[in-house]
Design an enzyme around this catalytic site. Structure first.
Site, PDB file in Angstrom:
ATOM      1  N   CYS A 178      -0.853 -19.933   1.240  1.00  0.00           N
ATOM      2  CA  CYS A 178      -1.476 -21.033   0.492  1.00  0.00           C
ATOM      3  C   CYS A 178      -1.857 -20.613  -0.921  1.00  0.00           C
ATOM      4  CB  CYS A 178      -2.709 -21.522   1.241  1.00  0.00           C
ATOM      5  SG  CYS A 178      -4.054 -20.326   1.236  1.00  0.00           S
TER       6      CYS A 178
ATOM      7  N   CYS B 208      -5.316 -15.842   4.512  1.00  0.00           N
ATOM      8  CA  CYS B 208      -6.706 -15.985   4.068  1.00  0.00           C
ATOM      9  C   CYS B 208      -7.582 -16.288   5.294  1.00  0.00           C
ATOM     10  CB  CYS B 208      -6.815 -17.098   3.042  1.00  0.00           C
ATOM     11  SG  CYS B 208      -6.514 -18.744   3.730  1.00  0.00           S
TER      12      CYS B 208
ATOM     13  N   CYS C 128      -2.121 -15.120   0.747  1.00  0.00           N
ATOM     14  CA  CYS C 128      -1.737 -15.979   1.875  1.00  0.00           C
ATOM     15  C   CYS C 128      -0.643 -16.944   1.407  1.00  0.00           C
ATOM     16  CB  CYS C 128      -2.974 -16.754   2.308  1.00  0.00           C
ATOM     17  SG  CYS C 128      -2.722 -17.888   3.693  1.00  0.00           S
TER      18      CYS C 128
ATOM     19  N   GLU D 118      -1.566   4.753   6.027  1.00  0.00           N
ATOM     20  CA  GLU D 118      -1.976   4.250   7.356  1.00  0.00           C
ATOM     21  C   GLU D 118      -3.332   4.827   7.776  1.00  0.00           C
ATOM     22  OE1 GLU D 118      -0.314   1.875   8.590  1.00  0.00           O
ATOM     23  OE2 GLU D 118       1.784   2.083   7.995  1.00  0.00           O
ATOM     24  N   ALA D 119      -4.254   4.888   6.820  1.00  0.00           N
ATOM     25  CA  ALA D 119      -5.551   5.541   7.047  1.00  0.00           C
ATOM     26  C   ALA D 119      -6.423   4.796   8.057  1.00  0.00           C
ATOM     27  CB  ALA D 119      -6.295   5.688   5.725  1.00  0.00           C
TER      28      ALA D 119
ATOM     29  N   LYS E 279       0.829  -1.211   0.000  1.00  0.00           N
ATOM     30  CA  LYS E 279       0.000   0.000   0.000  1.00  0.00           C
ATOM     31  C   LYS E 279       0.863   1.261   0.000  1.00  0.00           C
ATOM     32  CE  LYS E 279      -2.202  -1.244   3.742  1.00  0.00           C
ATOM     33  NZ  LYS E 279      -1.553  -2.574   3.840  1.00  0.00           N
TER      34      LYS E 279
HETATM   35 ZN   LIG Z   1      -4.354 -19.507   3.402  1.00  0.00          ZN
END
Ligand SMILES: [Zn+2]
Length: 202
Positions: free
Chosen positions: A150, A184, A148, A91-92, A15
């Site tokens: 995964c 996730c 993630c 950092e809103a 971000k």
């Molecule tokens: Zn995951």
């Protein structure tokens, strides 16, 4: 045209790098864009924003910016902000509701784009105050994606201590990025914050 944007993403979704690139694009075109951050975000302890990729820039504290804007409204004098083309907020998630409302007034009064970057939820998977208000009143809500371990989309910020997920504590803990892993929902709920490969590396 002035619009209020909320671009949210989990930890590690670049971000801040995005925010810095947007600013650079304005400056490259000879326009004026500033970056703000809330004072509470004192990870760096100074008025700079730094991305994990190593990009950084000077910034202004949201509190100082809004104080000047408010003074200007009351005194009727212009025009430092009239020369701005864009306001970017890093950092809103740490903004107060009132600060978000004031930023929305800046959008409408000065017809300026205000682009806010922040986390959607905290380490307990609940909305931050600033993010909640932005979800309520922003014109555009956009995701800055990350994944993630995964491979699924990561929407959760797990707080981690010694490789284990932590579910209790203060909402804001300035432990640096190493205290958080973006995962996730499946792995946030199961508490598996890293795969075997990541565990082997540690
Ligand atoms: Zn995951």
């Amino acid at each position: 045209m002035g619009k209020l944007y909320f671009r949210y993403g989990a930890m590690g979704s670049s971000k801040t790098a995005n925010a810095l690139m947007v600013r650079y694009n304005y400056i490259e075109k000879g326009q004026n864009a500033i970056i703000l951050k809330p004072k509470i975000e004192n990870r760096d302890g100074e008025a700079t924003v730094k991305s994990r990729m190593g990009l950084e820039a000077e910034c202004i504290f949201v509190e100082d910016f809004l104080e000047e804007v408010e003074n200007e409204w009351f005194t009727g004098k212009s025009d430092a902000w009239d020369k701005l083309d864009c306001v970017i907020v890093d950092e809103a998630q740490f903004l107060t509701e009132k600060q978000v409302d004031l930023l929305a007034l800046v959008v409408d009064k000065y017809d300026l784009p205000v682009i806010c970057y922040g986390l959607r939820t905290d380490f307990t998977s609940h909305l931050f105050t600033g993010s909640k208000r932005l979800m309520e009143i922003a014109n555009y809500i956009e995701e800055v994606p990350t994944v993630c371990w995964c491979g699924r989309r990561a929407h959760f910020n797990a707080r981690v201590c010694n490789g284990k997920i932590v579910r209790d504590g203060e909402q804001i803990m300035m432990g640096g990025n190493e205290s958080y892993v973006s995962v996730c929902r499946r792995h946030f709920l199961s508490g598996e914050v890293m795969g075997e490969r990541e565990r082997d590396i540690q």
